[in-house]
Design a protein around this motif. Structure first.
Motif, PDB file in Angstrom:
ATOM      1  N   HIS A   8      38.238  33.910 106.435  1.00  0.00           N
ATOM      2  CA  HIS A   8      37.571  33.088 107.291  1.00  0.00           C
ATOM      3  C   HIS A   8      38.150  32.598 108.405  1.00  0.00           C
ATOM      4  O   HIS A   8      39.187  31.862 108.594  1.00  0.00           O
ATOM      5  CB  HIS A   8      36.842  32.113 106.327  1.00  0.00           C
ATOM      6  CG  HIS A   8      36.039  32.463 105.246  1.00  0.00           C
ATOM      7  ND1 HIS A   8      36.521  33.400 104.149  1.00  0.00           N
ATOM      8  CD2 HIS A   8      34.747  32.242 104.980  1.00  0.00           C
ATOM      9  CE1 HIS A   8      35.427  33.502 103.388  1.00  0.00           C
ATOM     10  NE2 HIS A   8      34.329  32.926 104.059  1.00  0.00           N
ATOM     11  N   ASN A  12      35.585  29.427 110.091  1.00  0.00           N
ATOM     12  CA  ASN A  12      34.248  29.840 110.448  1.00  0.00           C
ATOM     13  C   ASN A  12      33.669  30.693 109.413  1.00  0.00           C
ATOM     14  O   ASN A  12      34.265  31.620 108.661  1.00  0.00           O
ATOM     15  CB  ASN A  12      34.059  30.705 111.812  1.00  0.00           C
ATOM     16  CG  ASN A  12      34.596  29.911 113.119  1.00  0.00           C
ATOM     17  OD1 ASN A  12      34.181  28.810 113.392  1.00  0.00           O
ATOM     18  ND2 ASN A  12      35.377  30.507 113.974  1.00  0.00           N
ATOM     19  N   ARG A  13      32.295  30.365 109.101  1.00  0.00           N
ATOM     20  CA  ARG A  13      31.470  31.057 108.093  1.00  0.00           C
ATOM     21  C   ARG A  13      30.253  31.134 108.756  1.00  0.00           C
ATOM     22  O   ARG A  13      28.969  30.705 108.085  1.00  0.00           O
ATOM     23  CB  ARG A  13      31.675  30.192 106.746  1.00  0.00           C
ATOM     24  CG  ARG A  13      30.856  30.967 105.524  1.00  0.00           C
ATOM     25  CD  ARG A  13      31.081  30.289 104.086  1.00  0.00           C
ATOM     26  NE  ARG A  13      30.277  30.814 103.177  1.00  0.00           N
ATOM     27  CZ  ARG A  13      30.941  31.665 102.272  1.00  0.00           C
ATOM     28  NH1 ARG A  13      32.308  32.020 102.480  1.00  0.00           N
ATOM     29  NH2 ARG A  13      30.223  32.264 101.489  1.00  0.00           N
ATOM     30  N   ASP A  16      27.014  28.724 112.886  1.00  0.00           N
ATOM     31  CA  ASP A  16      26.838  27.204 113.093  1.00  0.00           C
ATOM     32  C   ASP A  16      28.343  26.315 112.513  1.00  0.00           C
ATOM     33  O   ASP A  16      28.186  25.158 112.472  1.00  0.00           O
ATOM     34  CB  ASP A  16      25.926  26.656 111.811  1.00  0.00           C
ATOM     35  CG  ASP A  16      25.956  27.121 110.664  1.00  0.00           C
ATOM     36  OD1 ASP A  16      27.114  27.940 110.287  1.00  0.00           O
ATOM     37  OD2 ASP A  16      25.342  26.525 109.682  1.00  0.00           O
ATOM     38  N   SER A  17      29.448  27.302 112.451  1.00  0.00           N
ATOM     39  CA  SER A  17      30.640  26.622 112.061  1.00  0.00           C
ATOM     40  C   SER A  17      31.179  26.054 113.560  1.00  0.00           C
ATOM     41  O   SER A  17      31.041  26.511 114.353  1.00  0.00           O
ATOM     42  CB  SER A  17      31.719  27.626 111.402  1.00  0.00           C
ATOM     43  OG  SER A  17      31.126  27.990 110.527  1.00  0.00           O
ATOM     44  N   SER A  19      34.871  25.658 114.610  1.00  0.00           N
ATOM     45  CA  SER A  19      36.116  26.142 114.553  1.00  0.00           C
ATOM     46  C   SER A  19      37.227  25.221 114.339  1.00  0.00           C
ATOM     47  O   SER A  19      37.242  24.176 114.884  1.00  0.00           O
ATOM     48  CB  SER A  19      36.556  27.307 115.658  1.00  0.00           C
ATOM     49  OG  SER A  19      35.572  28.201 116.002  1.00  0.00           O
ATOM     50  N   ARG A  23      35.527  19.703 108.704  1.00  0.00           N
ATOM     51  CA  ARG A  23      34.245  20.032 108.100  1.00  0.00           C
ATOM     52  C   ARG A  23      33.796  21.441 107.807  1.00  0.00           C
ATOM     53  O   ARG A  23      33.396  21.660 106.591  1.00  0.00           O
ATOM     54  CB  ARG A  23      33.324  19.462 109.284  1.00  0.00           C
ATOM     55  CG  ARG A  23      31.584  19.526 108.617  1.00  0.00           C
ATOM     56  CD  ARG A  23      30.856  19.362 109.743  1.00  0.00           C
ATOM     57  NE  ARG A  23      30.806  20.216 111.043  1.00  0.00           N
ATOM     58  CZ  ARG A  23      30.295  19.837 112.187  1.00  0.00           C
ATOM     59  NH1 ARG A  23      29.874  18.471 112.537  1.00  0.00           N
ATOM     60  NH2 ARG A  23      30.320  20.842 113.077  1.00  0.00           N
ATOM     61  N   SER A  24      34.368  22.358 108.647  1.00  0.00           N
ATOM     62  CA  SER A  24      34.047  23.770 108.510  1.00  0.00           C
ATOM     63  C   SER A  24      35.157  24.209 107.218  1.00  0.00           C
ATOM     64  O   SER A  24      34.761  25.142 106.567  1.00  0.00           O
ATOM     65  CB  SER A  24      34.445  24.657 109.585  1.00  0.00           C
ATOM     66  OG  SER A  24      33.545  24.245 110.695  1.00  0.00           O
ATOM     67  N   ASN A  27      33.427  23.242 104.356  1.00  0.00           N
ATOM     68  CA  ASN A  27      32.128  23.999 103.901  1.00  0.00           C
ATOM     69  C   ASN A  27      32.474  25.381 103.226  1.00  0.00           C
ATOM     70  O   ASN A  27      31.981  25.861 102.475  1.00  0.00           O
ATOM     71  CB  ASN A  27      31.232  24.295 105.091  1.00  0.00           C
ATOM     72  CG  ASN A  27      30.731  23.084 105.680  1.00  0.00           C
ATOM     73  OD1 ASN A  27      30.361  22.197 104.914  1.00  0.00           O
ATOM     74  ND2 ASN A  27      30.088  23.173 106.942  1.00  0.00           N
ATOM     75  N   CYS A  28      33.616  25.962 103.711  1.00  0.00           N
ATOM     76  CA  CYS A  28      34.225  27.086 103.222  1.00  0.00           C
ATOM     77  C   CYS A  28      34.728  26.872 101.741  1.00  0.00           C
ATOM     78  O   CYS A  28      34.477  27.938 100.908  1.00  0.00           O
ATOM     79  CB  CYS A  28      35.359  27.736 103.946  1.00  0.00           C
ATOM     80  SG  CYS A  28      35.127  28.408 105.695  1.00  0.00           S
ATOM     81  N   ASN A 283      34.674  36.023 111.709  1.00  0.00           N
ATOM     82  CA  ASN A 283      33.972  34.792 111.706  1.00  0.00           C
ATOM     83  C   ASN A 283      32.955  34.698 110.878  1.00  0.00           C
ATOM     84  O   ASN A 283      32.156  33.495 110.886  1.00  0.00           O
ATOM     85  CB  ASN A 283      33.578  34.573 113.276  1.00  0.00           C
ATOM     86  CG  ASN A 283      34.826  34.505 114.201  1.00  0.00           C
ATOM     87  OD1 ASN A 283      35.535  33.373 113.996  1.00  0.00           O
ATOM     88  ND2 ASN A 283      34.820  35.305 115.107  1.00  0.00           N
ATOM     89  N   ASP A 284      32.506  35.621 110.395  1.00  0.00           N
ATOM     90  CA  ASP A 284      31.409  35.740 109.412  1.00  0.00           C
ATOM     91  C   ASP A 284      31.310  36.353 108.194  1.00  0.00           C
ATOM     92  O   ASP A 284      30.840  37.521 108.317  1.00  0.00           O
ATOM     93  CB  ASP A 284      30.091  36.006 110.142  1.00  0.00           C
ATOM     94  CG  ASP A 284      28.697  35.648 109.538  1.00  0.00           C
ATOM     95  OD1 ASP A 284      28.696  35.498 108.494  1.00  0.00           O
ATOM     96  OD2 ASP A 284      27.931  35.559 110.418  1.00  0.00           O
TER      97      ASP A 284
END
Length: 298
Positions: A8, A12-13, A16-17, A19, A23-24, A27-28, A283-284
């Motif tokens: 990742h 980023n995932r 809407d991440s 970078s 917080r991101s 989420n990961c 990034n995804d």
């Protein structure tokens, strides 16, 4: 057959991440991501900001040098997202290390150490102290081979990764950085300041193998190589397979950064998986995994 691991990029995932933000990263972790990469830049006074660039003006609502900023000051600065100030305060490495310790399944946090500031012994020792509580699940990567060599001396058990971009790169239409090497495009069409690039002395594949030999000699052993997608694609076209070369010498290879919304990157991703690539940075990861099927995990 071992599956390719998707990393990742910048926590980023998907689209809407935010970078590199905590917080991101959270989420990961909540989504059971195995490996997450974040950028780290040294601060004044010992900690590191979860930032990619050398100045605050690019990614945040702050101004000035990241290296001249303290951790206390960084706590009052917010990330920017597409030119808009967010409510997310810039994260610190110490916070990221604390966060991952709450997720026992998590495999690896990749810290991409930026060489914008002098990576002195003090800075590197500060880094080792901060990551010590979770060191077994942290890998430090960098294009600064001198810092990696020093880290390997300071802590022989530390997981490391090397990006040769400061020494060898493919020229692209997006290139506009005149402050970082390589400064010259050689006769083989690669950005390369080494004398071997100054004249045609062999086929491109032999030139690339000679450059790879030299790069191995200047980097620590037992690490993962992180190679830009443009470099590996051009090298394929010139008859040199970085993956096979590095695997033959006991190294794993990651290629960055490939995303599923670009057709040409998907074509390259499939070729890389077929060639036995160990990791792909994206990034995804969820969408890329759907596109590549059972050959990958994330």
């Amino acid at each position: 057959m071992t599956k390719t691991l998707l990393v990742h990029h910048a926590a980023n995932r998907g689209t809407d991440s935010l970078s590199n933000s905590l917080r991101s990263l959270r989420n990961c972790l909540e989504a059971n991501a195995r490996v997450v990469e974040v950028d780290i830049t040294p601060l004044s006074g010992g900690d590191f900001a979860l930032l990619h660039d050398r100045v605050l003006d690019i990614e945040t609502n702050g101004t000035g040098s990241v290296f001249a900023t303290t951790a206390e000051q960084i706590r009052r600065i917010q990330y920017m997202d597409q030119g808009i100030v967010t409510d997310e305060t810039v994260g610190l490495l110490s916070q990221a290390v604390s966060l991952i310790q709450s997720y026992s399944f998590f495999q690896e946090l990749q810290l991409d150490l930026k060489s914008h500031a002098p990576l002195s012994n003090t800075v590197l020792n500060d880094l080792l102290c901060i990551i010590e509580p979770a060191k077994d699940r942290i890998r430090v990567t960098s294009n600064a081979d001198w810092a990696l060599r020093r880290l390997a001396i300071l802590d022989s058990d530390l997981l490391l990764g090397f990006d040769p971009q400061l020494y060898l790169d493919a020229e692209t239409a997006e290139d506009n950085n005149e402050t970082d090497p390589p400064f010259r495009t050689g006769v083989y069409g690669y950005r390369d300041d080494h004398p071997l690039s100054s004249r045609h002395w062999s086929p491109p594949s032999d030139y690339l193998e000679a450059r790879a030999d030299a790069l191995i000699a200047q980097s620590p052993p037992d690490l993962i190589w992180y190679i830009d997608m443009h470099l590996i694609a051009k090298s394929f076209d010139d008859g040199f397979d970085w993956i096979a070369y590095l695997h033959d010498r006991g190294y794993q290879v990651d290629v960055w950064t490939l995303d599923p919304n670009h057709h040409e990157q998907m074509t390259l991703a499939r070729r890389l998986v077929g060639a036995g690539i160990d990791r792909i940075t994206t990034n995804d990861a969820p969408r890329l995994a759907v596109a590549l099927g059972d050959s990958v995990e994330f």
